[in-house]
Design an enzyme around this catalytic site. Structure first.
Site, PDB file in Angstrom:
ATOM      1  N   ASP A 228      41.591 -20.721  58.349  1.00 53.26           N
ATOM      2  CA  ASP A 228      41.960 -20.634  56.941  1.00 53.26           C
ATOM      3  C   ASP A 228      42.950 -19.488  56.707  1.00 53.26           C
ATOM      4  O   ASP A 228      42.789 -18.399  57.263  1.00 53.26           O
ATOM      5  CB  ASP A 228      40.659 -20.359  56.150  1.00 53.26           C
ATOM      6  CG  ASP A 228      40.818 -20.535  54.664  1.00 53.26           C
ATOM      7  OD1 ASP A 228      41.131 -21.648  54.242  1.00 53.26           O
ATOM      8  OD2 ASP A 228      40.618 -19.551  53.918  1.00 53.26           O
ATOM      9  N   GLU A 282      38.045 -18.377  77.610  1.00 53.18           N
ATOM     10  CA  GLU A 282      36.811 -18.063  78.371  1.00 53.18           C
ATOM     11  C   GLU A 282      35.947 -19.317  78.520  1.00 53.18           C
ATOM     12  O   GLU A 282      34.996 -19.323  79.293  1.00 53.18           O
ATOM     13  CB  GLU A 282      35.965 -17.014  77.617  1.00 53.18           C
ATOM     14  CG  GLU A 282      36.610 -15.659  77.483  1.00 53.18           C
ATOM     15  CD  GLU A 282      35.898 -14.814  76.414  1.00 53.18           C
ATOM     16  OE1 GLU A 282      34.822 -15.219  75.906  1.00 53.18           O
ATOM     17  OE2 GLU A 282      36.450 -13.757  76.062  1.00 53.18           O
TER      18      GLU A 282
HETATM   19  C1  GLC Z   1      42.645 -22.151  51.967  1.00 52.81           C
HETATM   20  C2  GLC Z   1      41.634 -23.253  51.714  1.00 52.81           C
HETATM   21  C3  GLC Z   1      41.338 -23.288  50.249  1.00 52.81           C
HETATM   22  C4  GLC Z   1      40.723 -21.969  49.852  1.00 52.81           C
HETATM   23  C5  GLC Z   1      41.636 -20.808  50.231  1.00 52.81           C
HETATM   24  C6  GLC Z   1      40.905 -19.508  50.186  1.00 52.81           C
HETATM   25  O1  GLC Z   1      43.874 -22.399  51.408  1.00 52.81           O
HETATM   26  O2  GLC Z   1      42.113 -24.466  52.211  1.00 52.81           O
HETATM   27  O3  GLC Z   1      40.505 -24.344  49.897  1.00 52.81           O
HETATM   28  O4  GLC Z   1      40.508 -21.946  48.476  1.00 52.81           O
HETATM   29  O5  GLC Z   1      42.119 -20.931  51.549  1.00 52.81           O
HETATM   30  O6  GLC Z   1      39.991 -19.430  51.236  1.00 52.81           O
END
Ligand code: GLC
Length: 569
Positions: A228, A282
């Site tokens: 993310d 790993e």
């Molecule tokens: C990313 C995710 C989204 C989330 C954001 C904060 O863009 O896909 O859904 O709100 O990160 O974590």
């Protein structure tokens, strides 16, 4: 070739003790299906999807013909950003089940020949995470505070935020804390919601925690991670003001805003992924790291997938391309060039949990409008559903013909449109609330999906509950009414995935074809000719067996907004 054959190929590939030859790793050509756990299947009946529900429904995905699933966060979380606010990275939130439920899901998936990718959220955690709670309780200048981005405010008494950064969800990116003795303290940075404090990635302690989190899930047998906000971890030294303030009108707008933004794409971020690459190495088998890096142009996004970093990066440039032949040809060329230059496969994606579903986007007059802004009752430009679905199906058929790896988002195989008519009080996206309803945000693509047309909540939940209300119209999109109907979107996806595997399109190579006019995206990938008619006039079809068509054909004409696959003699 039969479905049995493709399933056998996938099953044979899931053997962690046998790494494949470099260059032939499964993820280079995989079709990966995104499950948004709260909206997939609810076994407990509380109206929120869960891991048992997913396990019970997994065979529908092997039947569809995908190679892997990516699960959006199911970790412990107060759910202020639907689980992207994690309070324990190594446990399952009780609303989704338990670690034992996860193990059962993983085993079932692997038995069905499906790889399992989980979501990792390293840019920020939840304010409920013990690390942040410890930081609040600790002294200014303490080790605990240094795990996050605390800064003194500006102004005479520190009453102004440390800089002008704005949250992607709207409003300020800084919140001031009150110290335990009741006096106003410093501010902490949250690029997203107030409940999501950013980590200080200049602190080696943070690096060590995330190595341990990676190993925790790798030891539990996951095949990889979707990472993310992979472009956000490092902030520019000194945290300078944003010169051109990103417009917080929507996630996609803000995240693809001017490159000078000092919290995106800082060069030091790549060291983190080199470190993680070594952690994955790993382990036996081909594990994958996929970057959610909203970075443009593609040549820059490709920096995330250099040979010693991650393996895949989402192709958001492709997602954002309108249904225009020239633009499509250009973005496909640019994608293949950019990723090939670093030895990585291109990826392709049209929908996910952050953007308006692609059949609805393609039905808008103003496609270019930020797909993450959402569509709601007061939006002026409403999608034309019929046109949008035709284009959406054609766009998918084009995407699945391309070499590389493709991502699908749950419900797109049913042709689901964005849900527009959601009352304000049911909307949960923090974007909606932080902008006082000015930006509808992402709830419309997150509505629980329909399985059976005649069941409560269309089979999503036995109790009939659904955390976001499903529109009555979902009845005609339910999986059971589409199954076996050759004209359905579900059968189009199944056929495309079967043919993609049979003709090995994922590992193929693209050659552009001439002679079909400007409005037709025409290419050959190995034994298949692909023609996507993006224009308004029908064109003649060439000779050859039609393997797949996104709309029914009459005679040897290719109608507008249609993609066909034709066998090369
Ligand atoms: C990313 C995710 C989204 C989330 C954001 C904060 O863009 O896909 O859904 O709100 O990160 O974590």
């Amino acid at each position: 070739m039969s479905n049995d054959f493709t399933t056998a190929m996938r099953t044979a590939a899931i053997n962690h003790s046998r790494p494949s030859t470099p260059g032939a790793e499964w993820w280079r050509s995989a079709v990966i299906y995104q499950i948004y756990p709260r909206s997939f299947a609810d076994a407990s009946g509380d109206g929120i999807g869960d891991l048992v529900g997913i396990t019970e429904r997994l065979s529908a995905l092997s039947d569809l013909g995908v190679d892997a699933i990516w699960l959006s966060p199911f970790f412990r979380s107060p759910q202020r950003d639907a689980g992207y606010d994690v309070s324990d990275y190594c446990d399952v939130d009780p609303i989704f089940g338990s670690l034992a439920d996860f193990d059962a899901l993983r085993d079932r998936a692997h038995d069905l020949g499906l790889r399992v990718i989980v979501d990792l959220v390293p840019n920020h955690c939840s304010i409920d995470h013990p690390w942040f709670q410890q930081a609040l309780a600790a002294e200014p200048g303490s080790l605990e505070r240094d795990r996050f981005m605390f800064r003194d405010g500006r102004g005479e008494n520190g009453e102004l935020p440390p800089n002008n950064w704005q949250s992607i969800f709207g409003g300020n990116a800084w919140t001031r804390i009150i110290e335990t003795d009741g006096t106003p303290g410093p501010w902490y940075l949250h690029i997203f919601d107030t409940s999501q404090p950013d980590f200080n990635w200049k602190n080696p302690w943070v690096w060590e925690q995330f190595r341990q989190i990676l190993r925790f899930w790798l030891n539990r047998g996951v095949d990889g991670f979707r990472v993310d906000v992979a472009h956000g971890l490092m902030k520019k030294e000194g945290l300078p003001d944003v010169v051109e303030v990103a417009d917080a009108a929507g996630l996609a707008d803000a995240i693809s805003a001017p490159h000078e933004v000092p919290y995106w794409a800082q060069p030091e971020v790549h060291e983190v992924y080199r470190d993680w690459h070594r952690v994955l190495a790993e382990y036996e088998g081909d594990r994958v790291l996929c970057a959610e890096a909203w970075v443009e142009p593609l040549a820059k996004a490709a920096l995330w997938v250099r040979p010693d970093e991650m393996h895949q990066a989402f192709n958001f440039s492709y997602l954002g391309t309108p249904w225009e032949a020239e633009r499509l040809r250009a973005v496909i060329d640019e994608s293949i060039d950019a990723f090939t230059a670093v030895g990585a496969p291109s990826t392709w994606v049209l929908s996910n949990h952050d953007v308006v579903r692609h059949p609805s986007r393609y039905g808008l007059d103003t496609y270019g409008a930020a797909p993450a802004s959402g569509i709601g009752p007061n939006t002026v430009d409403k999608p034309d559903d019929v046109l949008g679905l035709a284009r959406g199906r054609a766009a998918t058929a084009l995407m699945l013909s391309l070499p590389g790896s493709a991502y699908l988002y749950q419900g797109e195989e049913l042709g689901l449109p964005e849900v527009i008519e959601l009352d304000d009080h049911v909307r949960e996206d923090p974007t909606f609330h932080r902008t006082n309803g000015e930006v509808y945000g992402r709830d419309g693509c997150r509505v629980p999906i329909p399985w059976e047309t005649a069941s409560p909540a269309f089979g999503f939940s036995s109790s009939g509950d659904s955390w976001l209300p499903q529109p009555a119209d979902f009845a005609r999109f339910a999986r059971d009414v589409q199954h076996g109907d050759p004209a359905s979107t579900l059968e189009l996806y199944r056929a495309a995935l079967r043919l993609r595997a049979e003709h090995r399109l994922g590992t193929g190579a693209l050659v552009w074809l001439e002679g079909y006019g400007n409005d037709v995206v025409a290419l050959r990938n190995g034994s298949v000719t692909v023609l996507a008619n993006v224009g308004s006039l029908a064109v003649d079809l060439p000779a050859g067996e039609v393997l797949l068509s996104s709309t029914p054909l009459s005679g040897r004409m290719l109608p507008s907004d249609t993609t066909v696959w034709i066998a090369v003699d």
